[in-house]
Design a protein around this motif. Structure first.
Motif, PDB file in Angstrom:
ATOM      1  N   PRO A 133      -5.484   5.974 -23.119  1.00 12.84           N
ATOM      2  CA  PRO A 133      -5.871   4.554 -23.006  1.00 12.84           C
ATOM      3  C   PRO A 133      -7.190   4.275 -23.218  1.00 12.84           C
ATOM      4  N   LYS A 134      -7.568   3.346 -23.749  1.00 12.91           N
ATOM      5  CA  LYS A 134      -9.048   3.094 -24.139  1.00 12.91           C
ATOM      6  C   LYS A 134      -9.588   2.740 -22.790  1.00 12.91           C
ATOM      7  N   GLU A 135      -8.912   2.024 -21.868  1.00 15.37           N
ATOM      8  CA  GLU A 135      -9.635   1.691 -20.476  1.00 15.37           C
ATOM      9  C   GLU A 135      -9.993   2.848 -19.852  1.00 15.37           C
ATOM     10  N   MET A 136      -9.323   4.235 -20.154  1.00 16.12           N
ATOM     11  CA  MET A 136      -9.713   5.507 -19.411  1.00 16.12           C
ATOM     12  C   MET A 136     -10.881   6.127 -20.051  1.00 16.12           C
ATOM     13  N   ARG A 143       4.726  -3.166 -15.543  1.00 16.12           N
ATOM     14  CA  ARG A 143       4.843  -2.418 -16.809  1.00 16.12           C
ATOM     15  C   ARG A 143       5.196  -3.756 -17.860  1.00 16.12           C
ATOM     16  N   GLN A 144       4.367  -3.756 -19.071  1.00 12.19           N
ATOM     17  CA  GLN A 144       4.784  -4.519 -20.005  1.00 12.19           C
ATOM     18  C   GLN A 144       5.359  -3.778 -21.136  1.00 12.19           C
ATOM     19  N   GLY A 145       6.790  -4.097 -21.162  1.00  7.48           N
ATOM     20  CA  GLY A 145       7.684  -3.130 -22.018  1.00  7.48           C
ATOM     21  C   GLY A 145       7.071  -2.850 -23.244  1.00  7.48           C
ATOM     22  N   ARG A 146       6.565  -4.005 -24.227  1.00  5.12           N
ATOM     23  CA  ARG A 146       6.133  -4.065 -25.380  1.00  5.12           C
ATOM     24  C   ARG A 146       4.887  -4.978 -25.317  1.00  5.12           C
ATOM     25  N   PRO A 147       4.027  -4.377 -26.008  1.00  8.92           N
ATOM     26  CA  PRO A 147       2.697  -5.043 -26.178  1.00  8.92           C
ATOM     27  C   PRO A 147       2.718  -6.278 -26.780  1.00  8.92           C
ATOM     28  N   ARG A 148       3.385  -7.420 -26.337  1.00 10.78           N
ATOM     29  CA  ARG A 148       3.329  -8.761 -26.967  1.00 10.78           C
ATOM     30  C   ARG A 148       2.292  -9.618 -27.077  1.00 10.78           C
ATOM     31  N   GLY A 149       1.366  -8.883 -26.514  1.00 11.18           N
ATOM     32  CA  GLY A 149       0.010 -10.021 -26.654  1.00 11.18           C
ATOM     33  C   GLY A 149      -0.486 -10.131 -25.295  1.00 11.18           C
ATOM     34  N   LEU A 150      -1.568 -10.433 -25.112  1.00 11.45           N
ATOM     35  CA  LEU A 150      -2.426 -10.797 -23.645  1.00 11.45           C
ATOM     36  C   LEU A 150      -1.731 -11.879 -22.873  1.00 11.45           C
ATOM     37  N   LEU A 209      -9.223 -10.011 -15.576  1.00 13.47           N
ATOM     38  CA  LEU A 209     -10.377  -9.602 -16.298  1.00 13.47           C
ATOM     39  C   LEU A 209      -9.857  -8.646 -17.138  1.00 13.47           C
ATOM     40  N   LEU A 210     -10.288  -8.453 -18.355  1.00 19.29           N
ATOM     41  CA  LEU A 210     -10.000  -7.592 -19.428  1.00 19.29           C
ATOM     42  C   LEU A 210     -10.287  -5.986 -19.029  1.00 19.29           C
ATOM     43  N   GLY A 211      -9.491  -5.223 -19.110  1.00 20.81           N
ATOM     44  CA  GLY A 211      -9.779  -3.763 -18.734  1.00 20.81           C
ATOM     45  C   GLY A 211     -10.738  -2.876 -19.726  1.00 20.81           C
ATOM     46  N   ASP A 212     -11.070  -3.413 -20.779  1.00 21.59           N
ATOM     47  CA  ASP A 212     -11.985  -2.781 -21.718  1.00 21.59           C
ATOM     48  C   ASP A 212     -13.371  -3.797 -21.815  1.00 21.59           C
ATOM     49  N   HIS A 258       1.329 -12.679 -22.973  1.00 18.68           N
ATOM     50  CA  HIS A 258       2.638 -12.099 -22.489  1.00 18.68           C
ATOM     51  C   HIS A 258       2.400 -11.043 -21.237  1.00 18.68           C
ATOM     52  N   ALA A 259       0.981 -10.414 -21.520  1.00 20.00           N
ATOM     53  CA  ALA A 259       0.728  -9.337 -20.298  1.00 20.00           C
ATOM     54  C   ALA A 259       0.177 -10.112 -19.143  1.00 20.00           C
ATOM     55  N   VAL A 260      -0.289 -11.292 -19.199  1.00 19.50           N
ATOM     56  CA  VAL A 260      -0.510 -12.405 -18.077  1.00 19.50           C
ATOM     57  C   VAL A 260       0.935 -12.613 -17.424  1.00 19.50           C
ATOM     58  N   ILE A 307      -5.307  -7.139 -14.114  1.00 23.25           N
ATOM     59  CA  ILE A 307      -6.155  -6.659 -15.246  1.00 23.25           C
ATOM     60  C   ILE A 307      -5.159  -6.132 -16.188  1.00 23.25           C
ATOM     61  N   PRO A 308      -4.865  -6.749 -17.335  1.00 21.49           N
ATOM     62  CA  PRO A 308      -3.972  -6.135 -18.270  1.00 21.49           C
ATOM     63  C   PRO A 308      -4.812  -4.746 -18.986  1.00 21.49           C
ATOM     64  N   VAL A 309      -3.780  -3.951 -18.951  1.00 23.52           N
ATOM     65  CA  VAL A 309      -4.309  -2.689 -19.831  1.00 23.52           C
ATOM     66  C   VAL A 309      -3.317  -2.134 -20.711  1.00 23.52           C
ATOM     67  N   ALA A 310      -2.216  -2.810 -21.315  1.00 21.02           N
ATOM     68  CA  ALA A 310      -1.230  -2.395 -21.875  1.00 21.02           C
ATOM     69  C   ALA A 310      -1.261  -2.484 -23.449  1.00 21.02           C
ATOM     70  N   GLY A 311      -2.350  -2.804 -24.092  1.00 20.09           N
ATOM     71  CA  GLY A 311      -2.808  -2.976 -25.328  1.00 20.09           C
ATOM     72  C   GLY A 311      -2.694  -1.558 -26.039  1.00 20.09           C
ATOM     73  N   LEU A 312      -2.750  -1.459 -27.296  1.00 19.05           N
ATOM     74  CA  LEU A 312      -2.499  -0.310 -28.115  1.00 19.05           C
ATOM     75  C   LEU A 312      -3.861   0.176 -28.285  1.00 19.05           C
ATOM     76  N   GLY A 313      -4.953  -0.359 -28.251  1.00 23.12           N
ATOM     77  CA  GLY A 313      -6.175   0.013 -28.628  1.00 23.12           C
ATOM     78  C   GLY A 313      -6.595   0.380 -29.886  1.00 23.12           C
ATOM     79  N   THR A 314      -6.157  -0.190 -30.911  1.00 24.78           N
ATOM     80  CA  THR A 314      -6.004   0.226 -32.221  1.00 24.78           C
ATOM     81  C   THR A 314      -7.347   0.587 -32.748  1.00 24.78           C
ATOM     82  N   ARG A 315      -8.361  -0.255 -32.223  1.00 23.58           N
ATOM     83  CA  ARG A 315      -9.769  -0.239 -32.710  1.00 23.58           C
ATOM     84  C   ARG A 315     -10.482   0.922 -32.380  1.00 23.58           C
TER      85      ARG A 315
HETATM   86  P1  UTP Z   1      -7.159  -6.364 -27.257  1.00 21.00           P
HETATM   87  O1  UTP Z   1      -6.777  -7.346 -28.238  1.00 21.00           O
HETATM   88  O2  UTP Z   1      -8.762  -6.186 -26.760  1.00 21.00           O
HETATM   89  O3  UTP Z   1      -6.435  -5.032 -26.972  1.00 21.00           O
HETATM   90  O4  UTP Z   1      -6.621  -7.001 -25.588  1.00 21.00           O
HETATM   91  P2  UTP Z   1      -5.600  -4.249 -27.865  1.00 21.00           P
HETATM   92  O5  UTP Z   1      -4.702  -4.938 -28.281  1.00 21.00           O
HETATM   93  O6  UTP Z   1      -5.319  -3.006 -27.145  1.00 21.00           O
HETATM   94  O7  UTP Z   1      -6.915  -3.639 -28.535  1.00 21.00           O
HETATM   95  P3  UTP Z   1      -6.945  -3.560 -30.387  1.00 21.00           P
HETATM   96  O8  UTP Z   1      -7.484  -4.588 -30.842  1.00 21.00           O
HETATM   97  O9  UTP Z   1      -5.570  -2.983 -30.868  1.00 21.00           O
HETATM   98  O10 UTP Z   1      -7.964  -2.324 -30.289  1.00 21.00           O
HETATM   99  C1  UTP Z   1      -7.355  -7.382 -24.433  1.00 21.00           C
HETATM  100  C2  UTP Z   1      -6.833  -7.021 -23.383  1.00 21.00           C
HETATM  101  O11 UTP Z   1      -5.452  -7.226 -23.257  1.00 21.00           O
HETATM  102  C3  UTP Z   1      -4.734  -6.345 -23.009  1.00 21.00           C
HETATM  103  C4  UTP Z   1      -5.412  -4.789 -23.572  1.00 21.00           C
HETATM  104  O12 UTP Z   1      -4.960  -3.383 -22.951  1.00 21.00           O
HETATM  105  C5  UTP Z   1      -6.922  -5.219 -23.335  1.00 21.00           C
HETATM  106  O13 UTP Z   1      -7.326  -4.791 -22.002  1.00 21.00           O
HETATM  107  N1  UTP Z   1      -3.385  -6.142 -23.633  1.00 21.00           N
HETATM  108  C6  UTP Z   1      -3.152  -6.436 -24.967  1.00 21.00           C
HETATM  109  C7  UTP Z   1      -2.220  -6.042 -23.025  1.00 21.00           C
HETATM  110  O14 UTP Z   1      -2.364  -5.736 -21.723  1.00 21.00           O
HETATM  111  N2  UTP Z   1      -0.964  -6.250 -23.772  1.00 21.00           N
HETATM  112  C8  UTP Z   1      -0.887  -6.711 -24.789  1.00 21.00           C
HETATM  113  O15 UTP Z   1      -0.049  -6.953 -25.320  1.00 21.00           O
HETATM  114  C9  UTP Z   1      -2.113  -6.987 -25.561  1.00 21.00           C
END
Ligand code: UTP
Length: 311
Positions: free
Chosen positions: A25-28, A102-109, A128-131, A111-113, A8-16
């Protein structure tokens, strides 16, 4: 083949969902009284995936703490004899065997996988995506797991969306799958129509509506063959300069004759909420609160009056 692991990747920035996701964290974010991520871990555990790897990052400590014991709080509740709340605090800890990487830098889904490679090893696993919340009454994972077990390939979840919205998602070009693949599989208590399991011919990330091969959007449930890891190792950053899982799956779909390649889709027709999107999040909270046994009756009464006042 029995699939037992979930990533379950939860390392994204959640910019939306800024500004709250600046530190939270948006997952929280609470969906009624539980964080979104708890529903997702529950879904995995209910599908028999009791080994769960959470891919976290900086500022995601709250996720790790939530799934850990809270001795002081538990002691206080125990002393008060508040067994109900004590159980609710213990629940996330006992859901599954949880691991963190840990995913050091959010380099995309994608990369998280890939960060889960060492933990997963050479076996099929679910992502499973955490959001992304699937209503527990409308499960899709059991069907996806069965299709992966029958084919040895990877399986993605698809949702029909209005064509003008397809540009928000990964999009699938599909063709009919062998009807035997869907035989006997049930979804939402109904026999699953055979047409709902499809073969994936191609995938494209966030296409312009006029270029989209269908209105079938990829949603946040996957069952993946370990072959995906080798592909991800050489997947170049794509859209948004991120390593896209969709790009790796597109490569797996290209040559289904190779072992572990081949991608299938299961079309989901149930209730699903993207809690990383503000509007969808609000809908999820209202809908799930209105349906709760404890809060629902009072909340529905209030909501009725509120909605009437809006007209
Ligand atoms: P999203 O694209 O929905 O997450 O990625 P995001 O980048 O956090 O969202 P916005 O678009 O900026 O609002 C789908 C899932 O993949 C994880 C996110 O945490 C989310 O659960 N993810 C995404 C990572 O774990 N690492 C990443 O580098 C990018």
């Amino acid at each position: 083949m029995t699939i037992t692991k979930a990533v379950i990747p939860v390392a994204g920035l959640g910019t939306r969902f800024l500004p709250v996701t600046k530190t939270m964290p948006k997952e929280m974010l609470p969906v009624v009284d539980k964080p979104a991520i708890e529903y997702v871990v529950e879904e995995a555990a209910n599908a028999g995936l009791d080994d769960v790897l959470l891919v976290t990052g900086r500022s995601k400590r709250a996720v790790e703490d939530y799934f850990d014991v809270a001795p002081e709080l538990e002691r206080a509740l125990k002393n008060k004899g508040d067994d109900e709340r004590l159980a609710s605090v213990r629940e996330p800890v006992d859901l599954a065997t949880l691991h963190f990487v840990r995913q050091g830098r959010p380099r995309g889904l994608g990369h998280a996988v890939l960060c889960g490679r060492q933990h997963v090893g050479d076996q099929h696993f679910a992502v499973l995506l955490g959001d992304d919340l699937i209503d527990e009454r409308d499960q899709i994972l059991p069907v996806m797991l069965a299709v992966a077990e029958r084919t040895g390939g990877s399986v993605i979840a698809l949702l029909e969306v209005p064509r003008d919205q397809i540009g928000l998602y990964g999009c699938a070009a599909v063709s009919a799958a062998d009807p035997a693949l869907a035989a006997g599989l049930e979804m939402t208590g109904e026999p699953l129509p055979q047409a709902d399991v499809v073969r994936i011919d191609a995938l494209v990330e966030k296409p312009a509506p006029e270029d989209a091969p269908s209105n079938l959007a990829i949603i946040g449930r996957y069952v993946l063959s370990p072959a995906v890891f080798d592909v991800l190792e050489h997947t170049e950053p794509g859209r948004g300069n991120e390593i896209q899982l969709t790009d790796a799956l597109a490569e797996l779909a290209q040559d289904p004759s190779q072992p572990g390649h081949g991608v299938y889709g299961v079309v989901f027709r149930g209730r699903r909420y993207d809690t990383g999107d503000k509007l969808d999040y609000l809908k999820a909270v209202v809908q799930l609160a209105a349906e709760r046994d404890d809060l629902g009756p009072d909340f529905r009464d209030w909501l009725h009056g509120f909605v009437t006042g809006l007209k």
